[in-house]
Design an enzyme around this catalytic site. Structure first.
Site, PDB file in Angstrom:
ATOM      1  CG  HIS A 194      -1.745  -1.155   1.329  1.00 62.16           C
ATOM      2  ND1 HIS A 194      -2.788  -1.503   0.729  1.00 62.16           N
ATOM      3  CD2 HIS A 194      -1.321  -2.244   2.188  1.00 62.16           C
ATOM      4  CE1 HIS A 194      -3.124  -2.960   1.411  1.00 62.16           C
ATOM      5  NE2 HIS A 194      -1.999  -3.208   2.085  1.00 62.16           N
ATOM      6  CB  SER A 208      12.904  23.270 -12.633  1.00 63.64           C
ATOM      7  OG  SER A 208      12.249  24.268 -13.040  1.00 63.64           O
ATOM      8  CE  LYS A 250      10.876  20.299  -9.673  1.00 61.85           C
ATOM      9  NZ  LYS A 250       9.384  20.510 -10.165  1.00 61.85           N
ATOM     10  CD  GLU A 252       8.317  13.315 -14.846  1.00 62.37           C
ATOM     11  OE1 GLU A 252       7.410  13.888 -14.444  1.00 62.37           O
ATOM     12  OE2 GLU A 252       9.318  13.999 -15.154  1.00 62.37           O
TER      13      GLU A 252
END
Ligand code: ARG
Length: 463
Positions: free
Chosen positions: A161, A282, A288, A295
């Protein structure tokens, strides 16, 4: 060419008339030119067979052979001019062959139809993709084995979970993917074996009255045998669907790994660092590092699943044998195959470069009373307590540790005995994440020694 203003429906939206619309919807050359090498291989095998059985003269067969080689080098050299008016790769090649060698080119299509021709071409192409996927999967397995070997005893939280459940080892986690990819390889190999029959010679749908030798062309093209039913041979696209099914499962696996990389590389987890090669900064937030490659691996999965559903949908209503609907099979499969191969390459690159942070993982593994199950198991094993009762006692110990703001292993023996007076000081041997993973020695378990055995087994299998 019809008057383009004659049909109001096409009006300004389509700056061309019905003939051009027909050409646009009918033509497949824009994409099936990827089958050029397979088309020429199929034609060469067919022509050689026609000569061997006496349907073609040796001279004509030789002219066709040389002509096809010339066409192939034009295509490879980028000088070939593909024509939409000639519809597809089959007609483009044949037409150019005619320009190059004249009359013999017109004899090539004897005892053949574009229906069996396209079935051969596409099967050969998909067969190659199965082999390519297999090779790429092995490379990824090797990258994962490298990670598993290095981190066979690095402790990390194991999740259910997505909640910390029990400590596991990094090596064990990596090896889970090696197993999945092993099944993927099996599926590609299995699909390949089943698709490796030749449709050539089925002709349009019914076979042919010419005395062709289908065994010969099958052998020549590396097929195990000719397909036994000509209707099936020209109407079957199971091979493409099996490829897409195997690709879907494989893409799903890659997507799960990609998702883990996305999670693990967040500032909150920091279990891993992706290399600069596979992440981006970024443009406005200097702190970042975005896991773009992961992705995109995750996202490419949608295209692969989509192709599978699209082709199933195309096929589901088709009566035997060939229908032009089937021309829509190729773009789906091409796109799925390209997406999969790219995803495999990106994942392999990411896993080769990946820098795990064993300290961070270890600290996280100890958080959240991850060894509570070990304590309960110990009460059963060492104290003969029924598991339900052990679960209850452990719950009370966790609650105590929680109120004191410490870990289970930081409780004193006295404090533990207040909860249950049967507890003795050998309990400390099972607390702590290293003890926890070391104790899980059941076959397939997370213990470093088990992980190393699996790494060795896979190394041996991969050769
Ligand atoms: N371009 C066609 C396809 O991809 C080739 C077969 C055409 N056959 C036909 N009878 N029109 O399916």
């Amino acid at each position: 060419m019809a008057d383009k203003t004659a049909n109001a429906m096409w009006g300004g939206r389509f700056a061309f008339g019905p003939d051009a619309v027909m050409e646009a919807i009918n033509a497949s050359i824009g994409f099936d030119q990827r089958l050029a090498a397979q088309d020429i291989a199929g034609s060469r095998a067919h022509a050689a067979m026609l000569a061997a059985v006496g349907i073609l003269s040796d001279r004509d067969a030789e002219a066709i052979r040389e002509g096809l080689l010339a066409v192939m080098s034009e295509i490879e050299g980028g000088t070939f001019r593909f024509s939409t008016a000639l519809e597809d790769i089959h007609m483009n090649v044949e037409s150019r062959l005619g320009e190059l060698i004249g009359e013999p080119a017109k004899r090539l299509h004897t005892a053949r139809s574009r229906n069996d021709q396209v079935a051969v071409d596409f099967r050969l192409w998909v067969r190659d993709q199965c082999d390519a996927a297999e090779g790429a999967l092995v490379a990824l397995q090797r990258a994962l084995l490298g990670q598993a070997e290095r981190g066979a005893d690095w402790v990390m939280p194991g999740f259910t979970h997505l909640q910390s459940a029990q400590p596991v080892t990094w090596g064990h986690h990596m090896m889970a993917y090696v197993e999945m990819l092993g099944r993927d390889r099996g599926r590609f190999a299995d699909a390949r074996r089943r698709m490796n029959e030749s449709p050539l010679g089925a002709a349009a749908l019914a076979g042919t009255s010419f005395p062709i030798d289908r065994e010969r062309t099958a052998r020549e093209l590396g097929f195990d045998r000719p397909m036994a039913n000509s209707l099936d041979a020209v109407s079957d696209r199971d091979f493409a669907l099996e490829f897409l099914s195997a690709a879907s499962l494989c893409a799903m696996h890659l997507s799960r790994l990609a998702e883990e990389l996305v999670i693990w590389s967040t500032a909150q987890f920091r279990f891993v660092r992706l290399s600069d090669r596979f992440s981006t900064g970024s443009s406005i937030m200097p702190q970042k590092r975005n896991p773009d490659a992961a992705e995109l691996v995750r996202a490419k999965t949608g295209r692969v699943f989509g192709a599978s559903v699209a082709l199933l949908t195309i096929m589901k209503g088709l009566p035997l044998a060939y229908s032009k609907d089937m021309q829509e099979d190729k773009e789906q499969v091409f796109d799925a195959a390209d997406s999969l191969m790219l995803a495999l390459a990106a994942t392999t690159g990411m896993m080769e470069d990946l820098q795990p942070d064993p300290e961070r993982m270890r600290a996280a593994a100890g958080a959240g009373f991850a060894t509570a199950t070990d304590l309960a198991d110990w009460l059963v094993r060492a104290k003969g307590m029924p598991f339900r009762e052990a679960h209850h006692v452990t719950g009370a110990l966790v609650a105590l540790a929680e109120t004191k703001g410490v870990d289970l292993s930081d409780l004193s023996l006295g404090e533990m005995r207040e909860v249950h007076d049967g507890i003795t000081d050998d309990v400390f041997a099972v607390l702590g994440v290293d003890n926890s993973v070391r104790s899980r020695t059941s076959f397939g378990g997370t213990a470093p020694e088990r992980v190393r055995e699996q790494v060795a087994r896979w190394r041996e299998m991969l050769g």
